[in-house]
Design a protein around this motif. Sequence first.
Motif, short mmCIF file in Angstrom:
data_model
loop_
_atom_site.label_atom_id
_atom_site.label_comp_id
_atom_site.label_asym_id
_atom_site.label_seq_id
_atom_site.Cartn_x
_atom_site.Cartn_y
_atom_site.Cartn_z
N UNK A 144 -10.00 -15.99 3.36
CA UNK A 144 -8.66 -15.59 3.78
C UNK A 144 -8.70 -14.21 4.43
N UNK B 130 -5.74 -11.16 5.10
CA UNK B 130 -4.38 -10.68 4.91
C UNK B 130 -4.24 -9.33 5.60
N UNK C 219 -1.74 -5.73 5.70
CA UNK C 219 -0.74 -4.94 4.98
C UNK C 219 -0.30 -3.80 5.88
N UNK D 43 3.98 0.48 3.71
CA UNK D 43 5.16 0.24 2.88
C UNK D 43 5.64 -1.21 2.92
N UNK E 116 4.48 -5.50 1.95
CA UNK E 116 3.64 -6.33 1.11
C UNK E 116 2.48 -6.91 1.89
N UNK E 117 1.78 -7.83 1.26
CA UNK E 117 0.61 -8.47 1.85
C UNK E 117 1.05 -9.69 2.65
N UNK F 43 -6.70 -18.68 7.16
CA UNK F 43 -7.63 -19.10 6.13
C UNK F 43 -8.62 -20.11 6.68
N UNK G 19 -3.69 -2.21 7.59
CA UNK G 19 -4.82 -2.37 6.67
C UNK G 19 -5.12 -3.86 6.52
N UNK H 75 -7.36 -7.03 4.84
CA UNK H 75 -8.15 -7.43 3.68
C UNK H 75 -8.72 -8.83 3.89
N UNK I 102 -7.84 -14.85 -6.03
CA UNK I 102 -8.67 -14.38 -4.93
C UNK I 102 -9.37 -13.09 -5.31
N UNK I 103 -10.56 -12.92 -4.74
CA UNK I 103 -11.30 -11.66 -4.85
C UNK I 103 -11.21 -11.00 -3.48
N UNK I 104 -10.81 -9.73 -3.48
CA UNK I 104 -10.55 -9.03 -2.23
C UNK I 104 -11.65 -8.04 -1.89
N UNK I 105 -11.86 -7.86 -0.58
CA UNK I 105 -12.67 -6.75 -0.12
C UNK I 105 -11.88 -5.46 -0.24
N UNK I 106 -12.52 -4.36 0.05
CA UNK I 106 -11.90 -3.05 -0.14
C UNK I 106 -10.89 -2.72 0.95
N UNK I 107 -10.90 -3.51 2.02
CA UNK I 107 -9.95 -3.27 3.09
C UNK I 107 -10.54 -2.47 4.24
N UNK J 4 10.46 -0.55 -5.47
CA UNK J 4 9.85 0.74 -5.76
C UNK J 4 10.59 1.42 -6.89
N UNK K 13 -1.72 -8.28 -9.64
CA UNK K 13 -2.72 -7.38 -9.08
C UNK K 13 -2.19 -5.95 -9.10
N UNK L 139 -8.34 -1.29 -2.77
CA UNK L 139 -8.12 -2.72 -2.62
C UNK L 139 -7.30 -3.27 -3.78
N UNK M 86 1.46 -6.18 -7.44
CA UNK M 86 1.81 -7.40 -6.72
C UNK M 86 1.58 -8.63 -7.59
N UNK N 118 -2.48 -18.75 -0.80
CA UNK N 118 -1.92 -17.90 -1.83
C UNK N 118 -0.76 -17.10 -1.23
N UNK O 244 2.01 -13.95 -1.80
CA UNK O 244 2.15 -12.70 -2.53
C UNK O 244 3.60 -12.23 -2.49
N UNK O 245 4.01 -11.60 -3.58
CA UNK O 245 5.27 -10.89 -3.58
C UNK O 245 5.17 -9.66 -2.69
N UNK O 246 6.31 -9.05 -2.43
CA UNK O 246 6.35 -7.91 -1.51
C UNK O 246 5.84 -6.63 -2.15
N UNK O 247 5.59 -6.67 -3.46
CA UNK O 247 5.00 -5.51 -4.11
C UNK O 247 6.03 -4.57 -4.72
N UNK P 12 6.15 -0.58 -5.60
CA UNK P 12 5.48 0.73 -5.46
C UNK P 12 5.96 1.64 -6.58
#
Lengths: 115, 115
Positions: free
Chosen positions: A34, A36, A38, A41, A43-44, A49, A88, A90, A103-108, B10, B35, B42, B92, B104, B106-109, B111
Amino acid sequence: AQSVAQPEDQVNVAEGNPLTVKCTYSVSGNPYLFWYVQYPNRGLQFLLKYITGDNLVKGSYGFEAEFNKSQTSFHLKKPSALVSDSALYFCAVRDMGSGNTPLVFGKGTRLSVIA
Amino acid sequence: SAVISQKPSRDICQRGTSLTIQCQVDSQVTMMFWYRQQPGQSLTLIATANQGSEATYESGFVIDKFPISRPNLTFSTLTVSNMSPEDSSIYLCSVVPGQGAVGYTFGSGTRLTVV
């Protein structure tokens, strides 16, 4: 164990030029992959995919990614970058045979498109 | 795909207090994932929440600090307890929407800033 590597913390590209954001992965079986994005301010947001089938996957906003099994890579690409693509990014992976695991994410990788 | 409503978006909290984050999904889902994204980092999985059972926590996260509730198939809460400035992050929630779905959402997060 699953893992993702994004070797670049930052990618800079001029507007109108092609962009590539690199991702390599490690899973014990076959991967679900996947990308994603960001924005500040925000979300993801899901971009695209790879599940199975065609190695070239097309996604949102003109992005695409190429799955390369031999190189265990899933690089994100866009033929012509826009300033609005600055964000950003991911890469994430899940083992196909692992059920509904997280999911396992990279550092971005932070992409900066310069006008 | 599923739509997740995450609240609050937030908050600024005093150290030593607790904050509860809610995620409401517009469809029934088996698993929900929580998360944490620390500044410039990340996404790190905190726990997996199944309805009707206790959440499963990842290494480094404990139930006393991050209690999770999952009362039904559309709702979950994460509480950040006895907060310190180190808890300042984006939190998130994520789901796999639908039987056999691979994507997958995701919610908007949320902060969170702890002062």
